[in-house]
Design an enzyme around this catalytic site. Sequence first.
Site, PDB file in Angstrom:
ATOM      1  N   ASP A   1       0.843  -1.185   0.000  1.00  0.00           N
ATOM      2  CA  ASP A   1       0.000   0.000   0.000  1.00  0.00           C
ATOM      3  C   ASP A   1       0.887   1.246   0.000  1.00  0.00           C
ATOM      4  OD1 ASP A   1      -2.751   1.087   0.399  1.00  0.00           O
ATOM      5  OD2 ASP A   1      -1.842   1.914   2.212  1.00  0.00           O
TER       6      ASP A   1
ATOM      7  N   GLU B   1       1.546   0.328  -4.945  1.00  0.00           N
ATOM      8  CA  GLU B   1       1.080   1.606  -5.453  1.00  0.00           C
ATOM      9  C   GLU B   1       2.287   2.535  -5.535  1.00  0.00           C
ATOM     10  OE1 GLU B   1      -3.368   2.444  -3.881  1.00  0.00           O
ATOM     11  OE2 GLU B   1      -1.884   2.414  -2.300  1.00  0.00           O
TER      12      GLU B   1
END
Length: 659
Positions: A343, A372
């Site tokens: 994340d 990400e």
Amino acid sequence: MKRFLMLLPFITHLFSARTQPADFAKYPVYTGKDLGITYSPQRTIFKIWAPTAAAAELKLYHNGAGNFPAGSYPMVKQRNGVWMITVYTDQKNKFYNFRVKIKDQWSDEVTDPYVKAVGVNGRRGAVVDLKETNPSGWEKDRSPVLKNPVDAIIYELHVRDASISPGSGIRHKGKFLGLTETGTRNEAGLATGLDHIKELGVTHVHLLPSFDYNSVDESNPDAKFNWGYDPLNYNVPEGSYSTNPYEGAARIREFKQLVQAFHTSGVGVIMDVVYNHTALSEKSNFNQLVPGYYYRSDKKGKFSNATGCGNETASERPMFRKFMLESMLYWVQEYHIDGFRLDLMGVHDIETMNLISRELHKIKPGILLYGEGWTAGASPLPDSLRALKANVTKLDRIAVFSDDIRDGIKGSVFEHADKGFASGKPGMEASIRFGITAACPHPQVDYSKVNYSKAPWALSPAQTVSYCECHDNHVLWDKLGIAAKDATEEERRNMQKLALSVVLTSQGISFLYAGTEFLRSKNGVENSYDSPDSINAINWDLKTTNAGVFSYIKALVSLRKDHPALRLQTAESIQKNIRFYDGLPDGLVVYEINGKAAGDQWAKILVCFNGSGKTATFPPEGQWKIFIQDNSTVRPGTTGEVKTELPLAPYSCSVLYQL
Ligand code: CA
């Protein structure tokens, strides 16, 4: 990204009003691998790293909650900032915490950052004998083999969503065990849960946060839903997904059972991990034990906030780098995890990510790492040092999500009315070509016309996750309902099929959001991180209603797995073996892959996308057999042949081949 669940008015505390900014570089570093507890029936050794503490204390309890400590024990200072105590009685099933004294003041009592088991709501550590948490047959558990990262077809799933709907046919609703059940069926008798995932044919399931997070009350898990991007205890499974959150061993055993069930079905398990911030800032266990050290700060000494969640961790500091590395190694070794989705990976520094990748690949060569490549705010650590999408070429065997193809296909996630290629927006052909070539350099991509990136950013298709939706933002079906609201339902159905066709035929690593294969909807809710089950649950009856969409997506998954030409392994191979047709009408993207060069059973593959609302015709070069025509697979034995003209229906994909 995009949760902002901790945006409380006090997000930027001072680390400590009592201290000047600390010179963390001068803190000693402990390189031992035994922080936390080392258990045997004869003794339990407790170790924490707290270099600024003047005293440290172990608190023992009989229970994971309640106010009756079984005892408090002073710990002894060791070298390199470590405090230790050995307890010479069997501590199994006891609970523990620590507190430290810094400058004459005791910290809050907190859990051990390295804790591996906890009581209810993760408030106390639990002493367990990990060997006793192994399900039957665990020693024979083997991960499916992943030869190349681009062979992966990832299915992103929230544990609770998978089974919680009344029609799931799953007994352990909302639990890890729900995903171990086989033979589960919806009302019409179609497979649900684990059986469904196996039927779809994806290679990996990617679970939204399954480590211990803060936002759901484990004693009453039905009261409140959350995705779980608010980490509490990184090395412990989440208790609300276990049948008994009070018993330290239960959640461990049940999560292992989940992994085992997927492995038995030939599916790898990827964990979504959130090392970029902690649920608590000032009051987190990290910060109470070593104030400030584990977090980046701004010039005023306040928590910086590149995550939008109130703090950001400092992966570049040796003891947090060590923590991340050991945590991921632990999940792989103890739980047989097959990959990690990081994340807001753009918060972490490149050096740490590459160290982690090297060490994980050593113990599991088929491990899958992706994240990400962005942040949710500015960070004090310079961009050049962080694992951003723009820096993916500096990353070692780590992929990033391609927001170029995501929004190229369906339109901007930020502008809800914006359409993309698959919903009829003109001028998106270059973005689709960019996605097909997995952000690798290709002479036939006009980068000036690509939606976001004006240059290729990947050196290998293994660095690119090709997708068009995930848990964030509208699900594809809802996005189409908003952006293409004037289209008929049949047209939107074709747009969805086209969108997923682009994903599953593009080079790179394929990624699907659970339920998209039968038009999952969240009733238009754009950010469902804390929405109730009525929004988030997968409605398995949609599999019946939208059986045609499901069978088509299943065929695409199978097509991808059968054809190495759709999974080219290098940028050179993509450049050499993919040739786009130029001079076509607007809204068409057509390309040929040299299958022979990739060892494919099809010598040539012709992929045709019509993103416009009109039927288009073009002359293919040569004679082709049809595999998919206008979003439908052609039944074996009825394979048509095309010599001169190929009509392409509005919003459609066709795939042809030559032997
Ligand atoms: Ca929890």
